[in-house]
Scaffold this active site. Structure first.
Site, mmCIF file in Angstrom:
data_model
loop_
_atom_site.group_PDB
_atom_site.id
_atom_site.type_symbol
_atom_site.label_atom_id
_atom_site.label_comp_id
_atom_site.label_asym_id
_atom_site.label_seq_id
_atom_site.Cartn_x
_atom_site.Cartn_y
_atom_site.Cartn_z
ATOM 1 N N HIS A 205 0.796 -1.236 0.000
ATOM 2 C CA HIS A 205 0.000 0.000 0.000
ATOM 3 C C HIS A 205 0.827 1.285 0.000
ATOM 4 C CE1 HIS A 205 0.088 1.160 4.397
ATOM 5 N NE2 HIS A 205 0.482 -0.099 4.504
ATOM 6 N N CYS A 330 1.800 4.815 12.565
ATOM 7 C CA CYS A 330 1.878 3.721 13.537
ATOM 8 C C CYS A 330 2.217 4.214 14.934
ATOM 9 C CB CYS A 330 2.903 2.687 13.082
ATOM 10 S SG CYS A 330 2.504 2.043 11.470
#
Ligand code: PMP
Length: 380
Positions: A205, A330
């Site tokens: 991605h 993240c």
């Protein structure tokens, strides 16, 4: 559509390329077979698609197609490359691992787990320019070093690590060399072709393939692949190393996206470099200070400090017009301090911003992005 903010967070994720989406759809709706069903045409067609995707992924890094293992993304690949060496390390007494302080959490967390399992981990600091000096690595090597894991391109500041030089340092070492190439695969092409790299983590991605697909390249050294143990058990797909029905549609998507990343490499690079310049001109007002070595910064990521304004305030001020971030997606859940800046001894006063872009080959998109940049100028 055009009312949505300009998306400048391609390091977090990219949209799926419409050409890739079309192929993904085809393997969801038309050729939906299970690549492990060898008794009929449906399965065989799926297997053919998987094999073609392996070739496409392999050709980006010039490895053999049977050295490509499909995973759900770079997080899983990183976990496999590290945790998968547990038994081998225990059996051989090689229990030392070297990595860096600036890795993504999907490397740092499995390393913590390895420490719990009795392994010793050395985390190398970067220099003030954001890259790890090969000499620092040389000094850290020990006779019982099992694994060296150094990322290819840092996701926060975009600094390309000296992979070739590291390979040179490791040329006489038996230790395995893994690189997390989530941000560099399909963008910085040459270093990943180095045959000394044993394992490469890939994420779909970040290169216009769907989320949920990635790969771990397992290169043979002489005749042997790295001796990984599986983390998932089941139907024994992918040479028993990663069981589970292969997601043919995602795999085909990753294959095509990989092929396009090479075919359109120059076009994309030139467009991004131009955008970077335009963006910097537009931001001049805020006197941005680029973090790290500009000579080693990947063309599509730019990390910088805004000396006069906090990044949260900036993000809030522009949020209806521009989608940017102050670092890795993240990390954003727990609002941790930026461990990359910390490792570089940069006093993070909350004024770090990351802008990332990665235009597709389509000239319409390039033009749209350009006009977005002029909007940005007007906004400031
Ligand atoms: N490593 C790096 C350097 C990354 O930037 C990312 C994505 N943020 C990952 C690993 C994780 O990749 P994935 O989303 O494919 O699990």
């Amino acid at each position: 559509m055009n009312k949505r903010p300009i998306y400048l967070d391609y390091a977090a994720t990219t949209p799926v390329d419409p050409r890739v989406a079309e192929l993904v759809m085809f393997y969801m709706v038309e050729e939906f077979g299970n690549a492990s069903s060898h008794t009929h045409e449906y399965g065989l067609k799926a297997l053919k698609a998987v094999n073609q995707a392996k070739e496409q992924v392999a050709s980006v890094v010039e490895c053999k197609s049977d050295e490509v293992l499909f995973t759900s993304g770079a997080t899983e690949s990183n976990n496999m490359a590290i945790l998968g060496l547990t038994d081998y390390g225990n059996n051989t007494g090689k229990k030392h691992i070297i990595s860096t302080q600036i890795e993504h959490k999907s490397v740092l967390e499995p390393l913590k787990e390895m420490e719990k399992r009795g392994f010793q981990v050395t985390l190398l600091p970067p220099n003030e320019k954001g890259w790890v000096e090969p000499e620092t690595l040389r000094k850290a090597l020990k006779p019982d070093t099992l694994l060296i894991s150094v990322m290819h391109v840092n996701n926060e500041i975009g600094i390309i690590q000296p992979i070739d030089e590291i390979c040179e340092v490791l040329k006489d070492s038996e230790a395995f060399f893994h690189t997390d190439a989530a941000q560099g695969f399909g963008k910085d092409l040459e270093p990943l072709k180095n045959k000394r790299i044993d394992m490469i983590s890939v994420s779909g991605h970040k290169i216009f393939a769907p989320k949920g697909i990635g790969a771990l390249i397992l290169r043979r050294r002489k005749i042997k692949k790295p001796p990984l143990q599986p983390l998932v058990f089941g139907g024994q797909q992918q040479g028993r190393l990663r069981s589970g029905t292969l997601p043919t549609q995602l795999i085909a998507g990753l294959g095509l996206a990989s092929e396009l990343s090479v075919k359109e490499y120059l076009q994309r690079k030139e467009a991004c470099l131009k955008h970077k310049q335009e963006l910097f001109d537009a931001l001049e007002l805020f006197k941005p200070q680029i973090v790290g070595d500009t000579q080693r910064q990947i063309f599509n990521i730019c990390g910088f400090l805004l000396p006069t304004i906090r990044s949260e305030a900036f993000i809030l001020a522009v949020k209806d017009r521009i989608a940017i971030s102050n670092g890795s997606a993240c990390n954003s859940r727990d609002n941790l301090r930026n461990h990359v800046l910390e490792a570089m001894n940069i006093d993070d006063k909350g004024n770090f911003l990351r802008i990332s872009f990665f235009v597709e080959g389509d000239s319409k998109i390039i033009n749209l992005t350009k006009s977005y940049f002029s909007n940005l100028k007007a906004l400031l």
